[in-house]
Design a protein around this motif. Sequence first.
Motif, PDB file in Angstrom:
ATOM      1  N   PHE A   1      57.760  36.816  19.338  1.00  0.00           N
ATOM      2  CA  PHE A   1      56.544  37.600  19.529  1.00  0.00           C
ATOM      3  C   PHE A   1      55.431  37.102  18.616  1.00  0.00           C
ATOM      4  O   PHE A   1      54.286  36.965  19.016  1.00  0.00           O
ATOM      5  N   TYR A   2      55.796  36.786  17.390  1.00  0.00           N
ATOM      6  CA  TYR A   2      54.710  36.474  16.471  1.00  0.00           C
ATOM      7  C   TYR A   2      54.081  35.112  16.695  1.00  0.00           C
ATOM      8  O   TYR A   2      52.902  34.936  16.421  1.00  0.00           O
ATOM      9  N   THR A   3      54.831  34.150  17.224  1.00  0.00           N
ATOM     10  CA  THR A   3      54.164  32.876  17.523  1.00  0.00           C
ATOM     11  C   THR A   3      53.103  33.110  18.594  1.00  0.00           C
ATOM     12  O   THR A   3      52.024  32.539  18.566  1.00  0.00           O
ATOM     13  N   TRP A   4      53.432  34.006  19.502  1.00  0.00           N
ATOM     14  CA  TRP A   4      52.486  34.355  20.556  1.00  0.00           C
ATOM     15  C   TRP A   4      51.276  35.074  19.969  1.00  0.00           C
ATOM     16  O   TRP A   4      50.121  34.763  20.286  1.00  0.00           O
ATOM     17  N   LEU A   5      51.551  35.998  19.092  1.00  0.00           N
ATOM     18  CA  LEU A   5      50.482  36.757  18.438  1.00  0.00           C
ATOM     19  C   LEU A   5      49.555  35.823  17.657  1.00  0.00           C
ATOM     20  O   LEU A   5      48.333  35.929  17.728  1.00  0.00           O
ATOM     21  N   TYR A   6      50.130  34.865  16.941  1.00  0.00           N
ATOM     22  CA  TYR A   6      49.301  33.956  16.151  1.00  0.00           C
ATOM     23  C   TYR A   6      48.532  32.988  17.038  1.00  0.00           C
ATOM     24  O   TYR A   6      47.418  32.592  16.704  1.00  0.00           O
ATOM     25  N   ARG A   7      49.141  32.619  18.132  1.00  0.00           N
ATOM     26  CA  ARG A   7      48.435  31.724  19.044  1.00  0.00           C
ATOM     27  C   ARG A   7      47.162  32.416  19.529  1.00  0.00           C
ATOM     28  O   ARG A   7      46.080  31.841  19.545  1.00  0.00           O
ATOM     29  N   ILE A   8      47.335  33.674  19.908  1.00  0.00           N
ATOM     30  CA  ILE A   8      46.180  34.448  20.365  1.00  0.00           C
ATOM     31  C   ILE A   8      45.157  34.578  19.237  1.00  0.00           C
ATOM     32  O   ILE A   8      43.953  34.388  19.446  1.00  0.00           O
ATOM     33  N   THR A   9      45.646  34.830  18.040  1.00  0.00           N
ATOM     34  CA  THR A   9      44.741  34.983  16.890  1.00  0.00           C
ATOM     35  C   THR A   9      43.945  33.703  16.664  1.00  0.00           C
ATOM     36  O   THR A   9      42.712  33.732  16.524  1.00  0.00           O
ATOM     37  N   VAL A  10      44.658  32.586  16.626  1.00  0.00           N
ATOM     38  CA  VAL A  10      43.993  31.310  16.365  1.00  0.00           C
ATOM     39  C   VAL A  10      42.983  31.002  17.465  1.00  0.00           C
ATOM     40  O   VAL A  10      41.857  30.551  17.192  1.00  0.00           O
TER      41      VAL A  10
ATOM     42  N   ARG B   1      55.127  25.470  18.885  1.00  0.00           N
ATOM     43  CA  ARG B   1      55.051  26.453  19.964  1.00  0.00           C
ATOM     44  C   ARG B   1      53.770  27.276  19.892  1.00  0.00           C
ATOM     45  O   ARG B   1      53.154  27.572  20.895  1.00  0.00           O
ATOM     46  N   THR B   2      53.412  27.642  18.666  1.00  0.00           N
ATOM     47  CA  THR B   2      52.221  28.469  18.509  1.00  0.00           C
ATOM     48  C   THR B   2      50.962  27.710  18.888  1.00  0.00           C
ATOM     49  O   THR B   2      50.094  28.220  19.596  1.00  0.00           O
ATOM     50  N   LEU B   3      50.877  26.476  18.410  1.00  0.00           N
ATOM     51  CA  LEU B   3      49.657  25.698  18.645  1.00  0.00           C
ATOM     52  C   LEU B   3      49.748  24.884  19.930  1.00  0.00           C
ATOM     53  O   LEU B   3      48.792  24.227  20.318  1.00  0.00           O
ATOM     54  N   GLU B   4      50.885  24.949  20.553  1.00  0.00           N
ATOM     55  CA  GLU B   4      51.131  24.226  21.801  1.00  0.00           C
ATOM     56  C   GLU B   4      50.832  22.730  21.656  1.00  0.00           C
ATOM     57  O   GLU B   4      50.040  22.150  22.404  1.00  0.00           O
ATOM     58  N   ILE B   5      51.429  22.165  20.654  1.00  0.00           N
ATOM     59  CA  ILE B   5      51.326  20.721  20.419  1.00  0.00           C
ATOM     60  C   ILE B   5      52.733  20.188  20.162  1.00  0.00           C
ATOM     61  O   ILE B   5      53.614  20.950  19.794  1.00  0.00           O
ATOM     62  N   PRO B   6      52.919  18.868  20.379  1.00  0.00           N
ATOM     63  CA  PRO B   6      54.257  18.317  20.107  1.00  0.00           C
ATOM     64  C   PRO B   6      54.610  18.424  18.627  1.00  0.00           C
ATOM     65  O   PRO B   6      53.722  18.472  17.776  1.00  0.00           O
ATOM     66  N   LYS B   7      55.875  18.438  18.365  1.00  0.00           N
ATOM     67  CA  LYS B   7      56.343  18.587  16.992  1.00  0.00           C
ATOM     68  C   LYS B   7      55.878  17.426  16.110  1.00  0.00           C
ATOM     69  O   LYS B   7      55.567  17.608  14.932  1.00  0.00           O
ATOM     70  N   GLY B   8      55.822  16.237  16.698  1.00  0.00           N
ATOM     71  CA  GLY B   8      55.360  15.073  15.935  1.00  0.00           C
ATOM     72  C   GLY B   8      53.918  15.257  15.486  1.00  0.00           C
ATOM     73  O   GLY B   8      53.528  14.860  14.378  1.00  0.00           O
TER      74      GLY B   8
END
Lengths: 211, 205, 150
Positions: free
Chosen positions: B69-78, B165-172
């Motif tokens: 839930f919180y990765t989603w919440l932070y994604r929205i916040t960012v 996951r939060t920023l929707e970017i690859p791990k690298g």
Amino acid sequence: MTSSPACNTYMPLLSPYIDGELVPGERISVERHLAACKDCTMRVADLRAESGLLRVGMELAADQADFKDFAQKVMARITPDRPPLFERWKLALSETFLYQRGTVVTAFAGAAVMLLVALPLILRERPPVGYAGERMLVQSVTVDDEAHVAPVVLETSAGNAIVWGVHHLDEAKPAVAPEDEATDEELEQEAAPASPDDTKLKQDKPKGGEL
Amino acid sequence: MATDDLTLVKRVRSGDQRAFRLLVERYQRKVYSVALGMVRDREEANDIAQEAFVKVYKYLDHFKGDSSFYTWLYRITVNICIDVLRKRRGMKGVAVEYDETNQVGTSEANLGALGTRLGTNPQKSALRKELAEKIQEALEQVPEKHRAILLLREVEGMSYEELARTLEIPKGTVMSRLFHARIKVQKILSEYLELDESKSGVGSE
Amino acid sequence: MRISRSRATGWAALFAVVSSSALADEPKVEVLADVILASNEGTAVDPPSLVAMKTEFASAGLAFSSYQRLSSERLSLTKQKPSELKLPNGKVATVKLEDIKNGTAQVKVNAGNTEVGLKLGREGQVFVQAGAFRSGQLVLMLSPGSARKP
């Protein structure tokens, strides 16, 4: 600031290194480099310091904020038209149960204690019909003349009374559990008035008493 | 004792507002911290944090539950923060994007300065309000995406996986972006600490 | 005329207790009568709450190994006529309200060959031997009317 070519390959790994995000192989190789490279050791120290600084700095910044009404404001923005009173009650009750179980339990325990205190008081004034007395008491025991038993009132560990028939001695067998000798013996003992046991034993017409 | 996020989310979906309030209370501080780090304005950060929770509530049905839930919440916040910053900049200028493929040059901050000065436990050092201010100032000088990843990493303590996951970017990308962000902020902080006497190589962003 | 306690709130239950006793003109006294078979056949204690009875009997020197409840009835006693309780051995036990003195019910119990005079009380139990049955003894257990079934 100049760095050795080796440092350039290791530098991008230093940040995930302090985050504990390197796979074991990478970590070992970074650590091997760090053991030999003072510059990179200092870089790691810097990264760690910065990381801590940021964390604490943002903590401090958040400390200055007041979250007293925050949730309230959010809730006000998302709450639709107020549901009917009854629905609100129902929801509030069920939610209270869900989230403040501790409080509810405490409250109920408090209420239970109050009831335990209050109930005897109330009942003392108005007990159920016929129950003004505190305990069940045996007042008298009589037997049919033709019965060959001597009724006794035995007191139990819980203070209750057992009215039990003990066969007269001329009877061949005792009334109770003839095959159980221990029981017979104990029963005989009970029946004897001189029983050392503090069990109150009353024959014929035992008087009432808190048994 | 605490009910986990997903259970609370389920309760909210079944119409239990109190559960949402618990989620708000659980994350308000950190969401606010991230927002504050992003926009460096208390009031605005507060508005953003509120907005983030309102949005989360509104789109709760879209939350799949496959991420936390919180990765989603932070994604929205960012994302709200980035919108706000864009609006603030108005129509002119595009955010300076940092090329993550760049190797960090030799223009590092004075090596070991931060570490020597502060040690690894800054709590011990005399860290005052002004320093908190300075950190926000330093953050303001780095690109938004660097700011975001730093905040999520340091404030929320997200793993690289969660950051990805939060920023929707690859791990690298998480790895290199975080590295670059750190180097930049480090330089700025060193400057603040006036440890970089020569002031050579300090970024001008 | 009993109001279901499970459905009523605590206060309503209290109110019911208070009002029912206030409104009653014809005295009726409730008592819980259980018939239990105590024997040495097996070690079954059924329902398990009868373990308490087993302990009590043992403490009084009556060491039966098995206690089984055969029936449980809430009797409403009146002065008019005795309440009858059919026992499994074919006999009938009776319980009758004799009088209420100072709020305390005086009750006469006839079971087996024994007649027992009782004063009811809010606590405790009285066990009365009620005759042989199968290879054991029937016991009539009288509890306050407010007691839950064991």
